[in-house]
Design a protein around this motif. Structure first.
Motif, PDB file in Angstrom:
ATOM      1  N   GLY A   1      70.036  20.199  45.885  1.00  0.00           N
ATOM      2  CA  GLY A   1      70.455  19.965  47.262  1.00  0.00           C
ATOM      3  C   GLY A   1      71.326  21.088  47.789  1.00  0.00           C
ATOM      4  O   GLY A   1      71.435  22.150  47.185  1.00  0.00           O
ATOM      5  N   TYR A   2      71.942  20.806  48.902  1.00  0.00           N
ATOM      6  CA  TYR A   2      72.733  21.825  49.591  1.00  0.00           C
ATOM      7  C   TYR A   2      74.187  21.401  49.709  1.00  0.00           C
ATOM      8  O   TYR A   2      74.502  20.222  49.825  1.00  0.00           O
ATOM      9  CB  TYR A   2      72.187  22.061  51.013  1.00  0.00           C
ATOM     10  CG  TYR A   2      70.925  22.870  51.045  1.00  0.00           C
ATOM     11  CD1 TYR A   2      70.975  24.250  51.130  1.00  0.00           C
ATOM     12  CD2 TYR A   2      69.683  22.257  50.992  1.00  0.00           C
ATOM     13  CE1 TYR A   2      69.817  25.012  51.165  1.00  0.00           C
ATOM     14  CE2 TYR A   2      68.514  23.003  51.034  1.00  0.00           C
ATOM     15  CZ  TYR A   2      68.590  24.375  51.120  1.00  0.00           C
ATOM     16  OH  TYR A   2      67.448  25.123  51.155  1.00  0.00           O
ATOM     17  N   GLY A   3      75.050  22.407  49.700  1.00  0.00           N
ATOM     18  CA  GLY A   3      76.451  22.255  50.021  1.00  0.00           C
ATOM     19  C   GLY A   3      76.772  23.280  51.099  1.00  0.00           C
ATOM     20  O   GLY A   3      75.865  23.774  51.782  1.00  0.00           O
ATOM     21  N   GLU A   4      78.050  23.630  51.231  1.00  0.00           N
ATOM     22  CA  GLU A   4      78.424  24.622  52.243  1.00  0.00           C
ATOM     23  C   GLU A   4      79.366  25.654  51.646  1.00  0.00           C
ATOM     24  O   GLU A   4      80.212  25.331  50.810  1.00  0.00           O
ATOM     25  CB  GLU A   4      79.126  23.950  53.427  1.00  0.00           C
ATOM     26  CG  GLU A   4      78.226  23.071  54.250  1.00  0.00           C
ATOM     27  CD  GLU A   4      78.980  22.390  55.374  1.00  0.00           C
ATOM     28  OE1 GLU A   4      78.381  22.246  56.454  1.00  0.00           O
ATOM     29  OE2 GLU A   4      80.145  22.013  55.180  1.00  0.00           O
ATOM     30  N   VAL A   5      79.186  26.889  52.086  1.00  0.00           N
ATOM     31  CA  VAL A   5      80.082  27.967  51.683  1.00  0.00           C
ATOM     32  C   VAL A   5      80.611  28.668  52.918  1.00  0.00           C
ATOM     33  O   VAL A   5      79.978  28.666  53.971  1.00  0.00           O
ATOM     34  CB  VAL A   5      79.378  29.004  50.764  1.00  0.00           C
ATOM     35  CG1 VAL A   5      79.014  28.411  49.434  1.00  0.00           C
ATOM     36  CG2 VAL A   5      78.187  29.616  51.435  1.00  0.00           C
ATOM     37  N   LEU A   6      81.786  29.266  52.765  1.00  0.00           N
ATOM     38  CA  LEU A   6      82.378  30.072  53.823  1.00  0.00           C
ATOM     39  C   LEU A   6      82.310  31.518  53.366  1.00  0.00           C
ATOM     40  O   LEU A   6      82.886  31.889  52.344  1.00  0.00           O
ATOM     41  CB  LEU A   6      83.829  29.653  54.071  1.00  0.00           C
ATOM     42  CG  LEU A   6      84.510  30.289  55.259  1.00  0.00           C
ATOM     43  CD1 LEU A   6      83.821  29.874  56.558  1.00  0.00           C
ATOM     44  CD2 LEU A   6      85.971  29.896  55.303  1.00  0.00           C
ATOM     45  N   VAL A   7      81.555  32.334  54.100  1.00  0.00           N
ATOM     46  CA  VAL A   7      81.318  33.728  53.746  1.00  0.00           C
ATOM     47  C   VAL A   7      81.827  34.594  54.887  1.00  0.00           C
ATOM     48  O   VAL A   7      81.731  34.219  56.055  1.00  0.00           O
ATOM     49  CB  VAL A   7      79.801  33.970  53.523  1.00  0.00           C
ATOM     50  CG1 VAL A   7      79.516  35.411  53.194  1.00  0.00           C
ATOM     51  CG2 VAL A   7      79.270  33.060  52.443  1.00  0.00           C
ATOM     52  N   ARG A   8      82.347  35.763  54.565  1.00  0.00           N
ATOM     53  CA  ARG A   8      82.768  36.706  55.606  1.00  0.00           C
ATOM     54  C   ARG A   8      81.648  37.698  55.851  1.00  0.00           C
ATOM     55  O   ARG A   8      81.214  38.392  54.938  1.00  0.00           O
ATOM     56  CB  ARG A   8      84.031  37.441  55.193  1.00  0.00           C
ATOM     57  CG  ARG A   8      85.235  36.556  55.210  1.00  0.00           C
ATOM     58  CD  ARG A   8      86.494  37.369  55.440  1.00  0.00           C
ATOM     59  NE  ARG A   8      87.622  36.517  55.693  1.00  0.00           N
ATOM     60  CZ  ARG A   8      88.009  36.144  56.904  1.00  0.00           C
ATOM     61  NH1 ARG A   8      87.366  36.547  57.950  1.00  0.00           N
ATOM     62  NH2 ARG A   8      89.057  35.362  57.061  1.00  0.00           N
ATOM     63  N   VAL A   9      81.186  37.747  57.111  1.00  0.00           N
ATOM     64  CA  VAL A   9      80.128  38.673  57.523  1.00  0.00           C
ATOM     65  C   VAL A   9      80.702  39.536  58.639  1.00  0.00           C
ATOM     66  O   VAL A   9      81.116  39.006  59.669  1.00  0.00           O
ATOM     67  CB  VAL A   9      78.875  37.914  58.022  1.00  0.00           C
ATOM     68  CG1 VAL A   9      77.815  38.893  58.476  1.00  0.00           C
ATOM     69  CG2 VAL A   9      78.356  36.997  56.957  1.00  0.00           C
ATOM     70  N   ALA A  10      80.736  40.834  58.430  1.00  0.00           N
ATOM     71  CA  ALA A  10      81.287  41.780  59.401  1.00  0.00           C
ATOM     72  C   ALA A  10      82.708  41.387  59.794  1.00  0.00           C
ATOM     73  O   ALA A  10      83.103  41.494  60.946  1.00  0.00           O
ATOM     74  CB  ALA A  10      80.395  41.874  60.633  1.00  0.00           C
TER      75      ALA A  10
END
Length: 157
Positions: free
Chosen positions: A110-119
């Motif tokens: 399944g899916y969870g959530e991540v916080l990623v820094r983009v630009a």
């Protein structure tokens, strides 16, 4: 100059009509309260009349010089704005290798959530992993699955 004078006179006539028959005219053009306040009939009539009379005065006192100067300045400003370049928009492949942290636990199926820094900007994405990943775990993005989801793996230290 005749057009500006006509606008000024039409604005004064509309203003007089709105003062005499204001409720009737606003009732004819009622758009669900859209014409209240800043777009009321007296305000629009005053704007049109001042535009016309100001245009007449400027054109009568300066001739075409003021119009030519305004046109030249507008052309220069538009050229400067058209040359303004921005950085390239980040794509899905730019996410690969980005570090992030899990904000909603990722189950094995399944899916969870991540916080990623983009630009430099934080982006919350749906995340999938081969192994279960707990909340708060640091991760690396392995692949961009879609524009809103990624495959991640936990960082091992």
């Amino acid at each position: 100059m005749t057009i500006f004078l006509g606008l000024g006179l039409a604005g004064v006539a509309l203003l007089a009509l709105s003062l005499l028959f204001g409720n009737l005219l606003e009732g004819l053009f009622d758009l669900g309260g859209l014409l209240d306040g800043w777009l009321s009939l007296p305000v629009v009539a005053g704007f049109v009349s001042m535009l016309g009379f100001t245009g007449t005065i400027v054109l009568g006192t300066t001739g075409l010089g003021a119009g030519a100067a305004a046109g030249w300045l507008t052309w220069k400003l538009s050229r400067a704005l058209m040359r303004d370049q921005t950085a390239a928009t980040p794509r899905g492949d730019d996410l690969v290798g980005a570090a992030g942290s899990v904000i909603t636990a990722i189950p094995a199926q399944g899916y969870g959530e991540v916080l990623v820094r983009v630009a430099g900007q934080p982006v919350k994405l749906a995340a999938k992993s081969k192994v279960p990943v707990m909340r708060g775990t640091e991760t690396w993005v392995e692949a961009a699955l879609s524009s809103t989801s990624v495959a991640v793996r936990p960082v091992e230290r």
